[in-house]
Design an enzyme around this catalytic site. Structure first.
Site, PDB file in Angstrom:
ATOM      1  N   LYS A 113      23.943  39.401  44.095  1.00  0.00           N
ATOM      2  CA  LYS A 113      23.619  40.417  45.107  1.00  0.00           C
ATOM      3  C   LYS A 113      22.258  40.177  45.739  1.00  0.00           C
ATOM      4  CE  LYS A 113      26.994  43.693  43.656  1.00  0.00           C
ATOM      5  NZ  LYS A 113      27.548  42.934  42.498  1.00  0.00           N
TER       6      LYS A 113
HETATM    7  C1  LIG Z   1      28.944  42.603  42.391  1.00  0.00           C
HETATM    8  C2  LIG Z   1      29.335  41.498  41.487  1.00  0.00           C
HETATM    9  C3  LIG Z   1      30.614  40.894  41.562  1.00  0.00           C
HETATM   10  C4  LIG Z   1      31.687  41.366  42.519  1.00  0.00           C
HETATM   11  O1  LIG Z   1      31.394  41.065  43.855  1.00  0.00           O
HETATM   12  P1  LIG Z   1      32.209  41.781  45.044  1.00  0.00           P
HETATM   13  O2  LIG Z   1      31.549  41.352  46.288  1.00  0.00           O
HETATM   14  O3  LIG Z   1      32.063  43.248  44.780  1.00  0.00           O
HETATM   15  O4  LIG Z   1      33.616  41.331  44.944  1.00  0.00           O
HETATM   16  C5  LIG Z   1      30.882  39.837  40.701  1.00  0.00           C
HETATM   17  N1  LIG Z   1      29.972  39.415  39.802  1.00  0.00           N
HETATM   18  C6  LIG Z   1      28.744  39.978  39.700  1.00  0.00           C
HETATM   19  C7  LIG Z   1      27.800  39.465  38.671  1.00  0.00           C
HETATM   20  C8  LIG Z   1      28.378  41.026  40.539  1.00  0.00           C
HETATM   21  O5  LIG Z   1      27.149  41.584  40.411  1.00  0.00           O
END
Ligand SMILES: *Cc1c(COP(=O)(O)O)cnc(C)c1O
Length: 496
Positions: A113
């Site tokens: 993120k």
């Molecule tokens: C948020 C997240 C995901 C999922 O990503 P999306 O864009 O919501 O599909 C997968 N792995 C981690 C470690 C995350 O923080």
């Protein structure tokens, strides 16, 4: 360059430019903003091979943010992808156990993120200046752990923006909690909720829908906004790293010109994998997009049957960032599948909220063939972490392990040997307990911070700076509240 405009997935209402879409986040009709037309590469892809991450980010993002001046966009990119990342490569690609792991966790909070949340605050600030917004932006976020910290880190000390994060006091890991309550920056506010994530999320959603309260804070010179992945400002920066990974393979001679690749993404809200799909539409040579889920396998069912049904038991797993039953970004994919049919999307989303279920048309089902859906359980996830570690000495986190397990299943099912990129979404240092439990039973009695040291020994990697001195840092946020007190807490903060 063609101008890129945005509109809602749920109505034909007036087109807006990128700045407005980023500020608004969600359209008034409840739909998500989508580009009206996809920009396509203006040169053969191999011509991009010598760009570094920032140059590529500029090239890709400029096609979407056509109302941003070149200087403005460059400034946003410079501020985002700097020493906050522990490698100048920003998103390195590592070849192990027959796949290419695209490591998206080298930012300040050790999860993918950061890739978008380190630039979103600068995009918001620039957009706000461009449209002449005369209010201070207040970001409201409810978090189950990862998003909150990444948003805090991104927005800390960004002038003209405040950020308020609510987290379930007893529903996040020891490390995640520490990461948040030690957050510096005079514009950051972190509050523990006595309740679970749903309580926090519902409380925050209510605030967004509270017209009277929104009017009141507008009068005081504020406007609420969201750092959630429904904002196009989070989606666009994520397209960049799929091109980056492709170009890396090309440069290293692992693929030939125009050779297609598979991309595997551990998926929750469908944001990260949607960015790869957008990349494909722009001309990225992609064979299959492999959507990997944990036991909350609503997307697996959808891809295999065309029926989305959220009426099922919610399961808590060791890949918590994928514990989701309503994947909000799927709406953007449905919109493209339907040939941009707003009425149909509006209808399906209504069914989802009223009946908890919808089915797509036969015509739309044909478009699902871009994707392969798979899922796995916790036992298999532990096993995969152990197996990859024992085969190669490479340690992966539970989310990445879900992706790798599904990829192996895909190969078994199809015999496809296309070169494959796996989105590695979190550092093993972030989910220490599950990772160490997978490796051995010997660590059960240790605390999370001791486990960090053990992982460092095991991998011979330095402890990432984001968690290095975490247990020594001062606790700066001590406030807690009941979930029905969220509104008064926000009022207090904004009246100070
Ligand atoms: C948020 C997240 C995901 C999922 O990503 P999306 O864009 O919501 O599909 C997968 N792995 C981690 C470690 C995350 O923080």
């Amino acid at each position: 360059m063609e101008k890129c405009f945005y509109k809602s997935t749920r109505s034909k209402k007036a087109k807006i430019n990128a700045s407005e879409a980023i500020i608004k986040g969600l359209a008034d009709d409840g739909g998500l903003y989508v580009p009206m037309e996809f920009p396509v590469l203006d040169r053969p892809i191999e011509k991009l091979m010598n760009m570094n991450y920032k140059e590529l980010a500029f090239y890709i993002m400029k096609m979407y943010l056509t109302d941003f001046e070149e200087d403005e966009l460059n400034e946003c990119i410079d501020k985002a992808y700097d020493e906050k990342f522990d490698t100048p490569l920003i998103a390195p690609v590592v070849e192990k156990v027959g796949a290419n792991f695209l490591e998206l966790y080298h930012g300040p909070t050790l999860a993918f993120k950061d890739m978008a949340l380190s630039i979103l605050p600068h995009l918001l600030k620039t957009a706000s200046r461009k449209i002449g917004l005369d209010k201070e932006i207040v970001i409201l976020t409810a978090t189950s752990g990862d998003t909150g910290k990444a948003a805090l880190e991104g927005f800390a000390n960004v002038e003209g923006i405040k950020i308020i994060v609510f987290f379930p006091e007893d529903g996040v890991s020891e490390i995640q909690k520490r990461q948040m309550i030690t957050q510096e920056g005079s514009n950051t506010f972190v509050i523990g909720i006595k309740g679970n994530f749903d309580d926090a999320q519902t409380g925050v959603k209510k605030i967004f829908g509270d017209t009277e309260f929104n009017y009141e804070i507008n009068q005081r010179g504020y406007i609420f906004s969201s750092a959630n992945s429904i904002n196009v400002g989070r989606l666009i920066p994520q397209i960049v790293y799929y091109f980056y990974a492709y170009l890396n393979l090309l440069k290293e001679g692992k693929i030939q010109k125009n050779e297609k690749i598979n991309i595997v993404v551990p998926t929750g809200n469908f944001g990260n994998i949607l960015a790869a799909y957008y990349g494909k539409k722009m001309g990225l040579p992609v064979n299959k997009l492999i959507c990997a889920s944990n036991e909350n396998n609503v997307l697996y069912d959808f891809i295999n049957t065309g029926v989305y049904d959220r009426k099922r038991e919610f399961k808590k797993t060791i890949s918590p960032s994928m514990d989701i039953l309503v994947s909000s970004n799927l709406e953007r994919f449905l919109y493209e599948l339907s040939g941009q049919d707003e009425e149909l999307i509006k209808d399906m989303m209504k069914k989802l909220s009223e009946d908890g279920r919808y089915e797509i048309t036969d015509k739309m089902k044909k478009g699902l063939s871009d994707f392969y859906g798979g899922y796995t359980n916790d036992a298999k996830t532990y096993e995969t972490i152990k197996e990859v570690y024992e085969d190669s000495g490479y340690l992966i986190d539970p989310h990445t392990a879900v992706a790798y397990a599904v990829y192996k299943k895909y190969k078994e099912d199809t015999g496809d040997n296309t070169k494959t990129v796996i989105a590695s979404t979190a550092s093993p240092f972030k989910f220490t307990r599950s990772v160490m439990k997978a490796i051995s039973d010997d660590f059960g009695s240790m605390g999370d911070f001791e486990l960090v040291k053990e992982i460092s020994k095991l991998t011979e990697l330095e402890v990432p700076k984001g968690i290095k001195d975490l247990c020594k840092k001062d606790i700066l946020h001590k406030k807690t509240c009941e979930s029905n007190e969220i509104k008064s807490v926000i009022s207090e903060i904004l009246c100070e």
